[in-house]
Design a protein around this motif. Structure first.
Motif, PDB file in Angstrom:
ATOM      1  N   PHE A 194      73.706  59.444 -14.103  1.00 39.00           N
ATOM      2  CA  PHE A 194      74.262  58.318 -13.345  1.00 39.00           C
ATOM      3  C   PHE A 194      73.475  58.074 -12.057  1.00 39.00           C
ATOM      4  CE2 PHE A 194      77.155  56.829  -9.980  1.00 39.00           C
ATOM      5  CZ  PHE A 194      77.517  55.601 -10.509  1.00 39.00           C
ATOM      6  N   PHE A 195      73.176  59.138 -11.325  1.00 40.38           N
ATOM      7  CA  PHE A 195      72.534  58.975 -10.024  1.00 40.38           C
ATOM      8  C   PHE A 195      71.018  58.780 -10.116  1.00 40.38           C
ATOM      9  CE2 PHE A 195      76.477  60.791  -8.277  1.00 40.38           C
ATOM     10  CZ  PHE A 195      76.653  59.958  -7.189  1.00 40.38           C
ATOM     11  N   THR A 196      70.423  59.111 -11.235  1.00 41.24           N
ATOM     12  CA  THR A 196      68.962  58.984 -11.348  1.00 41.24           C
ATOM     13  C   THR A 196      68.526  57.719 -12.073  1.00 41.24           C
ATOM     14  OG1 THR A 196      69.010  60.380 -13.348  1.00 41.24           O
ATOM     15  CG2 THR A 196      68.543  61.460 -11.242  1.00 41.24           C
ATOM     16  N   LYS A 197      69.450  56.868 -12.443  1.00 41.39           N
ATOM     17  CA  LYS A 197      69.053  55.614 -13.098  1.00 41.39           C
ATOM     18  C   LYS A 197      68.520  54.638 -12.046  1.00 41.39           C
ATOM     19  CE  LYS A 197      73.788  53.750 -13.059  1.00 41.39           C
ATOM     20  NZ  LYS A 197      74.908  53.297 -13.912  1.00 41.39           N
ATOM     21  N   LEU A 213      69.601  55.454  -7.768  1.00 42.07           N
ATOM     22  CA  LEU A 213      70.870  55.390  -7.049  1.00 42.07           C
ATOM     23  C   LEU A 213      70.993  56.518  -6.037  1.00 42.07           C
ATOM     24  CD1 LEU A 213      73.615  54.071  -6.652  1.00 42.07           C
ATOM     25  CD2 LEU A 213      74.491  55.445  -8.557  1.00 42.07           C
ATOM     26  N   VAL A 214      70.498  57.700  -6.370  1.00 41.59           N
ATOM     27  CA  VAL A 214      70.603  58.830  -5.444  1.00 41.59           C
ATOM     28  C   VAL A 214      69.811  58.560  -4.166  1.00 41.59           C
ATOM     29  CG1 VAL A 214      68.650  60.152  -6.393  1.00 41.59           C
ATOM     30  CG2 VAL A 214      70.519  61.347  -5.245  1.00 41.59           C
ATOM     31  N   GLU A 215      68.677  57.869  -4.303  1.00 47.45           N
ATOM     32  CA  GLU A 215      67.885  57.528  -3.120  1.00 47.45           C
ATOM     33  C   GLU A 215      68.639  56.542  -2.230  1.00 47.45           C
ATOM     34  OE1 GLU A 215      63.382  58.136  -4.936  1.00 47.45           O
ATOM     35  OE2 GLU A 215      64.305  56.156  -4.956  1.00 47.45           O
ATOM     36  N   VAL A 216      69.352  55.612  -2.849  1.00 48.26           N
ATOM     37  CA  VAL A 216      70.154  54.653  -2.092  1.00 48.26           C
ATOM     38  C   VAL A 216      71.280  55.379  -1.351  1.00 48.26           C
ATOM     39  CG1 VAL A 216      71.699  52.655  -2.242  1.00 48.26           C
ATOM     40  CG2 VAL A 216      69.624  52.740  -3.634  1.00 48.26           C
ATOM     41  N   VAL A 217      71.944  56.305  -2.050  1.00 52.29           N
ATOM     42  CA  VAL A 217      73.043  57.067  -1.448  1.00 52.29           C
ATOM     43  C   VAL A 217      72.532  57.894  -0.266  1.00 52.29           C
ATOM     44  CG1 VAL A 217      74.692  58.947  -1.822  1.00 52.29           C
ATOM     45  CG2 VAL A 217      74.423  57.164  -3.555  1.00 52.29           C
ATOM     46  N   LEU A 218      71.402  58.552  -0.449  1.00 53.76           N
ATOM     47  CA  LEU A 218      70.842  59.375   0.629  1.00 53.76           C
ATOM     48  C   LEU A 218      70.369  58.505   1.797  1.00 53.76           C
ATOM     49  CD1 LEU A 218      68.830  62.017  -1.436  1.00 53.76           C
ATOM     50  CD2 LEU A 218      70.946  62.391  -0.159  1.00 53.76           C
TER      51      LEU A 218
END
Length: 378
Positions: A194-197, A213-218
Motif C-alpha cells: 500500500f505505501f510503496t505504490k 505514498l510513503v515518501e509523501v507521508v514522510l
C-alpha cells in the motif's frame, strides 16, 4: 486533579564543578518512561555505572538496525522486535540519568556520552523506516536527514545559549515510538504494498518522478520538526554565524552528495549522518565544557563540491570522504573522553554510608509506592 506535565531536573556536584539542567514536558517521558525507569533502577545495584546503562541502551538501537537490514532475508518475523528494542532504548536512556543521580556520579563525560550517542539514534531510526519501505531516493533521504538533525542541533543550540535542555510535549521519545512502529508495520506485505505504490502528484515539476505514498507521508511528517525548529529558535532568541554556517554547509553537502554519489546509497547515507554527528560532538563539547562555540567542518563540503564540479565519480572517492569524516568524529570524541577520563567508571565508587542509606530508603519507598498502586488497582 491538576497534574504538572513539566518535569525539571537539576543536579550538580561542587567538587566536580558540574551541573545539569533539563526541562522535560514530554507526555510519554513524564507518564510512562520515568515511572518505568524508576522501577528499573530499584532493581539495579549501586555499583553499576550510568555510562554502561547508556551504552547498553544504545546497543538495542543498533540491534534494531541490524534486524531491519536482515528481516527480509529470513522467514522468521524478527522485524516485530524493532519497536520493543526502541522502547528498551528509551527506558535505558531515562534510567541512566536516574542512576547517575542515585549514585552521585553525574559528570561531563556522562552527559556527553548520553547525548552524543543519541545523535546516532536519529540516523538509525530513519534507516529502519527507509529499509522497511525500500526508500532509495537519495535527495529525499538527504533532506529527511538534514531536517531531522537540524531539529536536534537546534535543541543543543538552545542548551548552549540557555544552559537548559528543553523537551517539548511531542518530543524525541514520541518520534521514536511513532517511527519505530511505522517501520515495523512496513514489513507486513499488504501494508508494504500500500505505501510503496506510486502516486500521481498534480505539481508540474514533480511530474515524471516515481513518488511513492510513503515518501509523501514522510514529507508531510516533516512539518512537525520544522515547527519544533522555529519554536526553539524563537524561544532561544539568538543564533550565531557559526551555527548558520553549519546549516548552510549541511544543506550544500546534502545536495552535493545526492548528485555525486547516486550509485552509492549506503556510503552517502553514512557520510551525511557522520557530518551531523561530527558537529553534534563539537557543540556538545562546547556546551559541557563551557567553551567557545565550534565551527562546522568545511573541508568535506568543499571536497564534495570540487568533485562534483569536475564531474569526478568513483567509489574510492566516496569511501575517502566517508573515512575522513569518521576519523574526524573519532578524533573529537577521543579528545573529549581523554579530557574527562577521570569520570569513567567500570564500577561505581562506594557511596558514603549516609548516601547509601538514602538510596536504600528511596528504593524501599519506590517499592512501597508500587505496592500501594497495585492495591488501589485491585
Amino acid at each position: 486533579m491538576n497534574i504538572n506535565k513539566t518535569v525539571t531536573t537539576e543536579y550538580g556536584d561542587s567538587k566536580k564543578n558540574y551541573s545539569y539542567s533539563a526541562e522535560d514536558m514530554s507526555i510519554i517521558d513524564c507518564y510512562v518512561l520515568v515511572p518505568l525507569a524508576k522501577k528499573l533502577i530499584t532493581k539495579l545495584p549501586l555499583w553499576l555505572p550510568a555510562n554502561i546503562i547508556t551504552i547498553m541502551s544504545n546497543g538495542f538501537v543498533f540491534l534494531a538496525s541490524v534486524i531491519a537490514l536482515t528481516a527480509r532475508k529470513t522467514n522468521w518475523p524478527i522485524w516485530i522486535l524493532i519497536p520493543f528494542l526502541f522502547i528498551f532504548y528509551l527506558i535505558g536512556d531515562t534510567a541512566d540519568g536516574l542512576q547517575a543521580r542515585r549514585t552521585k556520579t553525574g559528570s561531563p563525560l556522562g552527559e556527553f556520552c548520553d547525548h552524543f550517542l543519541d545523535t546516532f539514534v536519529t540516523g538509525e531510526l530513519l534507516f529502519c523506516v527507509l529499509t522497511a519501505y525500500g526508500v532509495r531516493n537519495l535527495l529525499f533521504v538527504g533532506i529527511l536527514l538534514y531536517v531531522s538533525y537540524f531539529t536536534q542541533m537546534t535543541a543543543f543550540w538552545e542548551k548552549y545559549v540557555t544552559s537548559k535542555l528543553h523537551l517539548g510535549k511531542f518530543g524525541s521519545s514520541e518520534t521514536v515510538l511513532v517511527l519505530s512502529l511505522f517501520s515495523t508495520v512496513g514489513y507486513l506485505p499488504k501494508v508494504h504494498a500500500f505505501f510503496t505504490k506510486s502516486i500521481n502528484i498534480p505539481i508540474s515539476f514533480l511530474q515524471g518522478y516515481n513518488i511513492t505514498l510513503v515518501e509523501v507521508v514522510l514529507a508531510i511528517s516533516l512539518i512537525f520538526p520544522i515547527i519544533s525548529i522555529v519554536t526553539t529558535l524563537i524561544r532561544t532568541k539568538k543564533i550565531s554565524k557559526n551555527f548558520i554556517l553549519y546549516l548552510i554547509l549541511g544543506l550544500i553537502l546534502t545536495l552535493a552528495a545526492t548528485f555525486l554519489e547516486k550509485g552509492s546509497f549506503a556510503i552517502a547515507f553514512l557520510t551525511l549522518t557522520f557530518y551531523h554527528v561530527d558537529y553534534s560532538a563539537a557543540l556538545l563539547s562546547a556546551i559541557i565544557m563551557k567553551e567557545k562555540e565550534p565551527k562546522p567542518d568545511f573541508i568535506l563540503t568543499a571536497a564534495m563540491c570540487i568533485a562534483l564540479f569536475f564531474d569526478i565519480h568513483h567509489p574510492v572517492l566516496y569511501s575517502a570522504f566517508f573515512l575522513y569524516i569518521v576519523v574526524f568524529v573519532t578524533a573529537r570524541t577521543a579528545m573529549f573522553v581523554h579530557r574527562n577520563n577521570k569520570y569513567w567508571y567500570w564500577i561505581n565508587p562506594e557511596l558514603p554510608k549516609e548516601d547509601e542509606n538514602k538510596a536504600d530508603i528511596n528504593k524501599t519507598a519506590a517499592k512501597a509506592a508500587t505496592k500501594t498502586s497495585e492495591n488501589k488497582t485491585e
